[in-house]
Scaffold this active site. Structure first.
Site, PDB file in Angstrom:
ATOM      1  N   LYS A 178       0.855  -1.193   0.000  1.00  0.00           N
ATOM      2  CA  LYS A 178       0.000   0.000   0.000  1.00  0.00           C
ATOM      3  C   LYS A 178       0.887   1.239   0.000  1.00  0.00           C
ATOM      4  O   LYS A 178       1.916   1.269   0.682  1.00  0.00           O
ATOM      5  CB  LYS A 178      -0.879  -0.070   1.246  1.00  0.00           C
ATOM      6  CG  LYS A 178      -1.962   0.980   1.380  1.00  0.00           C
ATOM      7  CD  LYS A 178      -2.812   0.685   2.633  1.00  0.00           C
ATOM      8  CE  LYS A 178      -3.908   1.680   2.860  1.00  0.00           C
ATOM      9  NZ  LYS A 178      -4.762   1.327   4.027  1.00  0.00           N
ATOM     10  N   SER A 195      -9.689   1.174   3.249  1.00  0.00           N
ATOM     11  CA  SER A 195      -8.896   2.004   2.365  1.00  0.00           C
ATOM     12  C   SER A 195      -7.843   1.230   1.567  1.00  0.00           C
ATOM     13  O   SER A 195      -7.298   1.771   0.603  1.00  0.00           O
ATOM     14  CB  SER A 195      -8.188   3.111   3.170  1.00  0.00           C
ATOM     15  OG  SER A 195      -7.292   2.529   4.098  1.00  0.00           O
ATOM     16  N   SER A 250      -9.546  -1.323   7.356  1.00  0.00           N
ATOM     17  CA  SER A 250      -9.043  -1.129   5.995  1.00  0.00           C
ATOM     18  C   SER A 250      -8.292  -2.289   5.374  1.00  0.00           C
ATOM     19  O   SER A 250      -7.966  -2.233   4.194  1.00  0.00           O
ATOM     20  CB  SER A 250      -8.151   0.106   5.938  1.00  0.00           C
ATOM     21  OG  SER A 250      -8.958   1.242   5.843  1.00  0.00           O
TER      22      SER A 250
HETATM   23  N1  GLN Z   1     -12.999   3.329   6.958  1.00  0.00           N
HETATM   24  C1  GLN Z   1     -12.350   3.735   8.170  1.00  0.00           C
HETATM   25  C2  GLN Z   1     -11.967   5.178   8.084  1.00  0.00           C
HETATM   26  O1  GLN Z   1     -12.264   5.787   7.080  1.00  0.00           O
HETATM   27  C3  GLN Z   1     -11.160   2.895   8.419  1.00  0.00           C
HETATM   28  C4  GLN Z   1     -10.007   3.261   7.561  1.00  0.00           C
HETATM   29  C5  GLN Z   1      -8.791   2.459   7.847  1.00  0.00           C
HETATM   30  O2  GLN Z   1      -8.841   1.399   8.467  1.00  0.00           O
HETATM   31  N2  GLN Z   1      -7.669   2.989   7.452  1.00  0.00           N
HETATM   32  O3  GLN Z   1     -11.405   5.743   8.969  1.00  0.00           O
END
Ligand code: GLN
Length: 490
Positions: free
Chosen positions: A81, A156, A180
């Site tokens: 990532k 994400s 994510s």
């Molecule tokens: N969807 C969650 C957020 O927007 C988790 C994102 C993540 O785990 N990086 O914060």
């Protein structure tokens, strides 16, 4: 040849490469064949390093030909990532503010992958600074779901999940602050593990919510998650929140996978099933039935504070984000405005010109909840709720080895479906967020498909540092089913 190679797991590919039966160079060529053919449509990668990867593969193949010993991921093409620092390529976090940022150092996980002789082939798309659940918040690129290109890959770590599902790499790393890794794994039909907070070094992971962030693998199956965890886990003196090995001993996570957990007790929280689509509930319940047939005992429990997790998370995560993102000021890193009169304007305009709407929303919210007068009412209250959520987990693990529930309330949703309503987007993490607040490990594995042929994810959560057993439990399901073997037609 390349078709056969692409079917292999990381561990089989490594074994064949190490024996000289398959060339790492052929594995790298095979994934680049896929990337060149399909990534124009999928959009999983922000950058890919074909020439460098082929060169590195050649070096590893040479080492093997000379009879030298090689690492646990020898020659295996891996994607990471783009919020993990690498000295090669940019580290953009899918943000225009860091679009041209080149890190002077590698994240610890990158060093560990390289030490295990992995071949890092590229960096994957994400929601800007890992804020989002669909990868639609990327400031640089759109990524679609390989199972249905009108749908999101989740987020994400959407690029990392899509790249594994589309066989454009053999495994990838993602980061998980509130879901994510697990949610995109479930949307894309792959395995995704969020390790215990502190198990894997965060050094060189661009911080979003530092008390929640954790790096973990996305792979074709559970055993590959175990293999990658073997490589990336462990104490790191560069990360003061990484746990020392006396507190959390390391073990060979892979060797247990395939062995049953005897007298397995699984906790389920019946009320939590109310919030998910009926096909998800059916998929997860039939997965639990499989465990029952294997002799597991099901214990119904309550987790009274689980429902407050999203509220608490969006106070804590945004508070931490507002502080972590203060460094992008046009001076230290990244984009600097050309239209500033004085230094205040440099800060304000550099940020205003390029940060995305969601990132700005979170900086505003986080600054607000930390401001004097509101700190006690919001931030401190959220910390107290976090403790209550932790105690829900502690109580649950007093009664069972693990908790099972859906990873996500829906399967992959349509592109654009939730972008206008941030709250709807936030709700797609109802099942994953509490796990980060508690700091415990959890895995998502494919456990079925809905009537649109979209993958459904089963989430299994275990006590802190219980990854060895967690992976064995997940492996038991895979030994009985072949959902994890299904691949999308591109
Ligand atoms: N969807 C969650 C957020 O927007 C988790 C994102 C993540 O785990 N990086 O914060």
């Amino acid at each position: 040849m390349s078709k056969e190679i692409l079917k292999l797991s990381c561990r089989d590919l490594q074994a064949k490469i190490a024996k000289g039966e398959v060339k790492s160079g052929d594995a790298v060529s095979a994934v680049f064949g896929r990337i060149e053919k399909y990534d124009g449509q999928i959009g999983a990668f922000l950058s890919a390093f074909k020439q460098d990867a082929l060169k590195r593969a050649e070096e590893i193949d040479e080492k093997i030909a000379k009879g030298q010993s090689v690492g646990a991921l020898a020659g295996v093409p891996i994607a990471v990532k783009d919020n993990m620092c690498t000295t090669f390529g940019a580290t953009s976090c899918a943000s225009k503010i860091l679009e041209n940022f080149h890190s002077p150092y590698n994240a610890t996980v990158i060093e560990k992958l390289l030490a295990a002789d992995a071949v890092i082939i590229g960096k994957t798309n994400l929601d800007e600074f890992a804020m989002g659940s669909s990868t639609e918040n990327s400031g640089l690129k759109k990524t679609v779901n390989p199972w249905d290109k009108d749908r999101v890959p989740g987020g994400s770590s959407g690029g990392s999940a899509a790249a594994v599902a589309a066989q454009m790499c053999f495994a990838s790393l993602g980061s998980d602050t509130g879901g994510s890794i697990r949610q995109p794994a479930s949307f894309c039909g792959v395995a995704g593990l969020k390790p215990t907070y502190g198990r894997v070094s965060r050094y060189g992971l661009v911080a979003y919510g530092s008390s929640l962030d954790q790096i973990g693998p996305l792979t074709k199956d559970t055993a590959d998650c175990a293999l990658l965890l073997n490589v990336i886990a462990g104490h790191d003196e560069k990360d003061s929140t990484s746990v020392d090995e006396k507190t959390a001993p390391l073990c060979d996570f892979l060797s247990g996978v395939g062995k049953e957990v005897k007298n397995l007790k699984i906790a389920v929280v019946p009320q939590l099933f109310d919030g998910a689509d009926s096909e998800i509930v059916a998929g997860v319940k039939s997965a639990i039935e499989i465990y029952k047939k294997l002799g597991a005992e099901i214990v119904e429990i309550e987790m009274p504070h689980f429902e407050y997790a999203i509220a608490a998370y969006y106070l804590i995560a945004t508070a931490e984000a507002s502080s972590n993102l203060a460094r992008y000021d046009g001076v230290h890193y990244g984009h600097r405005t050309k239209n500033a009169g004085d230094y205040i304007e440099v800060y304000a305009k550099s940020r205003a010109e390029v940060l995305g709407t969601e990132v700005k929303r979170r900086i505003m919210l986080g600054t607000y909840v930390l401001s004097s007068g509101y700190y006690d009412a919001y931030y401190l209250k959220a910390l107290k709720v976090r403790n209550l959520i932790r105690s829900d987990f502690t109580a649950a693990f007093g009664k069972a080895d693990c908790i099972m529930m859906p990873t996500s309330p829906t399967t992959a949703f349509k592109i654009g479906e939730k972008t206008a309503d941030p709250l709807q987007m936030y709700l797609s993490d109802v099942y994953t967020i509490a796990v980060n607040l508690a700091g415990v490990p959890a895995i998502s594995i494919p456990c079925g498909f809905d009537n649109k042929n979209l993958p459904i994810g089963l989430q299994i959560i275990s006590p802190a540092f219980g990854e060895e057993k967690l992976l064995r439990i997940a492996g038991m399901f895979e030994s009985q089913t072949d959902f994890h073997k299904k691949k999308p037609e591109l």
